[in-house]
Design an enzyme around this catalytic site. Structure first.
Site, short mmCIF file in Angstrom:
data_model
loop_
_atom_site.label_atom_id
_atom_site.label_comp_id
_atom_site.label_asym_id
_atom_site.label_seq_id
_atom_site.Cartn_x
_atom_site.Cartn_y
_atom_site.Cartn_z
N SER A 197 0.85 -1.02 -0.14
CA SER A 197 0.20 0.22 0.09
C SER A 197 0.72 1.20 0.08
O SER A 197 0.18 2.42 -0.32
CB SER A 197 -0.98 0.13 1.13
OG SER A 197 -0.03 -0.02 2.53
N LYS A 205 5.14 9.90 3.71
CA LYS A 205 4.88 10.86 2.60
C LYS A 205 5.99 12.10 2.96
O LYS A 205 6.39 12.17 4.09
CB LYS A 205 3.63 11.43 2.62
CG LYS A 205 2.50 10.42 2.24
CD LYS A 205 2.37 10.50 0.79
CE LYS A 205 0.88 9.68 0.49
NZ LYS A 205 0.77 8.65 0.84
#
Lengths: 225, 225
Positions: A141, A183
């Site tokens: 993911s 991120k």
DNA sequence: CTTGACAAAGAACGTTTGTTCTGATATGAT
DNA sequence: ATCATATCAGAACAAACGTTCTTTGTCAAG
């Protein structure tokens, strides 16, 4: 004598370079060669005055240090190419897996099956940093962060990261669902922009109150074989 | 005696734990303590039979290894909390950059600006493997292999890899153009299938004569912080 | 109090280690 | 050929090291 993978400094004689090479590759905690062993390793014999002169040469040129009065106490300071030499490693605890949908395990959690594992890294790889922990990535993911199933993520625990850092964050969605991601983190006032490492993918915006920062990603390691 | 930053294994006596603690923190290449030094460090004296018993206990419980016939040759195998301990590192030469469009630099090339660099890795990370070299990835052309600009790729040099291995290959196109890539390598007779690590992307097929294998990717390292 | 068990320290011994002196061999200049 | 220099190797010596045996001290059980 196989070719060395680097150029020799020009202040070393052939024998000095061979001795330094041997010391660098054989010396470790629990194995410190004696002068006779060095002598044999570079193709000479005995432990006479020639070894004393050879080691003194390496000392004077700053390549090794001898501990006075101790046997087998030769510390390599510089490599044969002149670069600094060190042997420092650090152990980073593997605290668990990072899965998109589950909360991150906490360090020292009793029922954590990873509690006993740790990753050994060279200090050069993580700098002098503290508060490090490792996570094993489960599932694909996080592929937009160029991180895949099985990869190791080394994280420096901190509750706030600088703009642009790659961070391990937990995002709480509008309907209460939660997700961990890796991120690049940017904060503009109360709005957080989470930018995937893959430049082909777009950013994600959300309110700062919906983002929990676990830490800053220091290193990603993928072992293949 | 300050508190230790971890729990002691319960098969260690107080003195054994202290000795192991001292060995772990003092042992380094160029400094291997003798039995008398260990004895002094844990508050005892001399180098008599009590030290022999203490060290034998640590050996029998698997915490240290003694090199027979060598002085100052005590290798710590496990930490006082039972976790594995090692200090082994290997130096991998950084032979240059890997760029999609350019040929790979060869080891020891005279005008190679990377010739002097090397990466220090723990042996646990690369196993006992030989013939390793490192490449710095330049550009984002290999992003489908989940490898980005600046990443380090540790390669084991070999001219043939097994099916499924991630390989560093050079593909010669129909019009003579050449390109380096990182792909999972599969060979079916004379046809080679190059499969991107990113499962969302499709394979590339070509004739075996158009593919040159540099080696097998052992490790990918991304330093971020 | 005596006894036995156990751990630490000391003594004795042979080996290893580092140092220094000396000899052997090679190299180069004249 | 001769001599000077440099380098390696062996011998001698003292200090350090590891092993083993013995002594000393402590503590608990009887």
């Amino acid at each position: 004598m196989p070719a060395l993978p680097y150029n020799l400094a020009d202040d070393l004689t052939e024998l000095e370079a061979r001795a330094l090479e041997y010391l660098m590759h054989s010396s470790r905690p629990g194995f410190c060669p004696s002068r006779e062993e060095i002598s044999r390793a570079i193709g000479l014999g005995g432990r006479g005055y020639h070894i004393v002169r050879l080691l003194n040469g390496l000392v004077e040129k700053g390549y090794v240090r001898l501990e006075p009065g101790r046997s087998r106490a030769i510390t390599v300071l510089r490599r044969p190419d002149g670069r600094r030499f060190s042997f420092d490693t650090v152990w980073v605890p593997l605290v668990g897996q990072i899965v998109a949908g589950k909360p991150l395990p906490s360090v020292g959690q009793a029922d954590n099956p990873f509690a006993d594992e740790a990753i050994e890294l060279t200090r050069g790889m993580v700098g002098g940093q503290d508060d490090l922990f490792a996570l094993r990535v489960a599932g694909d993911s996080m592929i937009d962060a160029l991180v895949n199933d099985g990869d190791l993520v080394i994280v420096r625990a901190m509750s706030e990261v600088a703009n642009g850092d790659m961070a391990v964050v937990r995002v709480i969605g509008e309907e209460g669902q939660e997700e961990n991601t890796l991120k690049h983190f940017f904060r503009h006032d109360d709005i957080v922009r989470l930018q995937p490492a893959n430049p082909n993918m777009g950013p994600f915006f959300c309110h700062a109150s919906r983002v929990h920062v676990y830490g800053k990603v220091v290193l990603v390691i993928r072992q293949l074989g």
